[in-house]
Design an enzyme around this catalytic site. Structure first.
Site, PDB file in Angstrom:
ATOM      1  CD  GLU A   1      23.026  -0.549  16.230  1.00  5.49           C
ATOM      2  OE1 GLU A   1      22.170  -0.547  17.123  1.00  5.49           O
ATOM      3  OE2 GLU A   1      24.055   0.134  16.262  1.00  5.49           O
TER       4      GLU A   1
ATOM      5  NE  ARG B   1      21.930 -11.354   7.462  1.00  2.00           N
ATOM      6  CZ  ARG B   1      22.047 -10.065   7.782  1.00  2.00           C
ATOM      7  NH1 ARG B   1      21.148  -9.199   7.397  1.00  2.00           N
ATOM      8  NH2 ARG B   1      23.060  -9.629   8.510  1.00  2.00           N
TER       9      ARG B   1
ATOM     10  CB  ILE C   1      17.842  -7.627   8.955  1.00  2.00           C
ATOM     11  CG1 ILE C   1      16.680  -7.599   9.964  1.00  2.00           C
ATOM     12  CG2 ILE C   1      19.044  -6.842   9.457  1.00  2.00           C
ATOM     13  CD1 ILE C   1      16.916  -8.427  11.200  1.00  2.00           C
TER      14      ILE C   1
ATOM     15  CB  SER D   1      -0.978   0.004   1.183  1.00  2.00           C
ATOM     16  OG  SER D   1      -0.309   0.195   2.396  1.00  2.00           O
ATOM     17  CG  ASN D   2       3.657   2.638   2.974  1.00  2.45           C
ATOM     18  OD1 ASN D   2       3.553   3.819   3.250  1.00  2.45           O
ATOM     19  ND2 ASN D   2       3.360   1.675   3.841  1.00  2.45           N
TER      20      ASN D   2
ATOM     21  CG  ASN E   1      12.402   0.854   6.937  1.00  2.29           C
ATOM     22  OD1 ASN E   1      11.650   0.309   6.128  1.00  2.29           O
ATOM     23  ND2 ASN E   1      12.408   0.535   8.222  1.00  2.29           N
TER      24      ASN E   1
ATOM     25  CD  GLU F   1       3.076   2.995   7.494  1.00  7.42           C
ATOM     26  OE1 GLU F   1       3.961   2.538   8.207  1.00  7.42           O
ATOM     27  OE2 GLU F   1       2.397   2.283   6.729  1.00  7.42           O
TER      28      GLU F   1
ATOM     29  CG  HIS G   1       9.329   1.137  12.451  1.00  7.02           C
ATOM     30  ND1 HIS G   1       9.435  -0.237  12.298  1.00  7.02           N
ATOM     31  CD2 HIS G   1       8.999   1.348  13.745  1.00  7.02           C
ATOM     32  CE1 HIS G   1       9.190  -0.816  13.451  1.00  7.02           C
ATOM     33  NE2 HIS G   1       8.919   0.119  14.348  1.00  7.02           N
TER      34      HIS G   1
END
Ligand code: GAR
Length: 201
Positions: free
Chosen positions: A143, A65, A92, A12-13, A107, A174, A109
């Site tokens: 992090e 990863r 991550i 949706s973003n 990002n 958002e 959140h």
């Protein structure tokens, strides 16, 4: 500026970003939409919108990863992507990725960081009994949910809120905050000094 959106789910973003690009409220070109999930609805949205490169890779096809991230970075570099926008990308990022796009990864959140980090921020805020939560847009560092904060908006938690009602108000915020912040970022309107991001003009 060429941008890429990375998403793992509904998208949706992504949709809000596509709408803002179409309305010229973000002065950039969306070159790539990438997902780590083959069935992410975000991929369907991207195809419908005619995004030039709509791609998926599965982490289980890679030995580590880092190897997975190196493949994603190669794909983005090939398309000359300059800004990476994470929109519900639930992985991550390894240092391989962060170094390839240092200070060029945003990002979103669904909480006011540093409160309620992690993948269940909306439910966590509700169950904690917080009275205010919100949305954070931040630069991504090594992090989790930690990099310098670019923009935040508060959302009040009402006494009778459920996960659904709170989620719906957070998503609304958002969808306004992310396109606006991406546009400001693309126009170079932020200065980053250590952890502090300042709007310049
Ligand atoms: C958004 O609420 C975003 O803030 C959240 O995932 C959702 C994706 O929704 N991200 C995180 O929780 C990252 N820690 P969408 O796929 O509909 O855009």
């Amino acid at each position: 500026m060429n941008i890429a959106v990375l998403a793992s789910g509904n998208g949706s973003n992504l949709q809000a970003i596509i709408a803002a690009l179409k309305a010229k409220k973000i002065k950039a070109t969306l070159k790539v939409v990438f997902s780590d999930k083959a069935d992410a609805y975000a991929l369907t949205r991207a195809e419908k919108a005619g995004v030039p490169v709509v791609a998926h890779l599965s982490a289980k096809d890679f030995s580590s990863r880092e190897a997975f991230d190196a493949a994603v970075v190669a794909l983005l570099k090939k398309e000359k992507v300059e800004l990476v926008v994470l929109a519900g990308y639930m992985r991550i990022l390894s240092p391989v990725f962060i170094k390839a796009f240092a200070d060029r990864i945003l990002n979103i959140h669904p909480a006011l960081l540093p409160a309620f980090k992690g993948a269940h921020a909306i439910a966590d805020a509700l169950h904690y009994g917080a009275k205010i939560t919100g949305v954070t847009v931040h630069l991504v560092d090594e992090e989790v949910d930690h990099g310098p904060i670019v923009a935040q908006a508060a959302v009040l938690i009402k006494p009778n809120d459920t996960f659904e009602t709170l989620s719906s108000r957070i998503h609304k915020v958002e969808h306004e905050l992310y396109p606006k912040t991406i546009d400001a970022f693309v126009r170079g309107k932020f200065k980053v000094v250590g952890r502090v991001v300042t709007k310049v003009g």
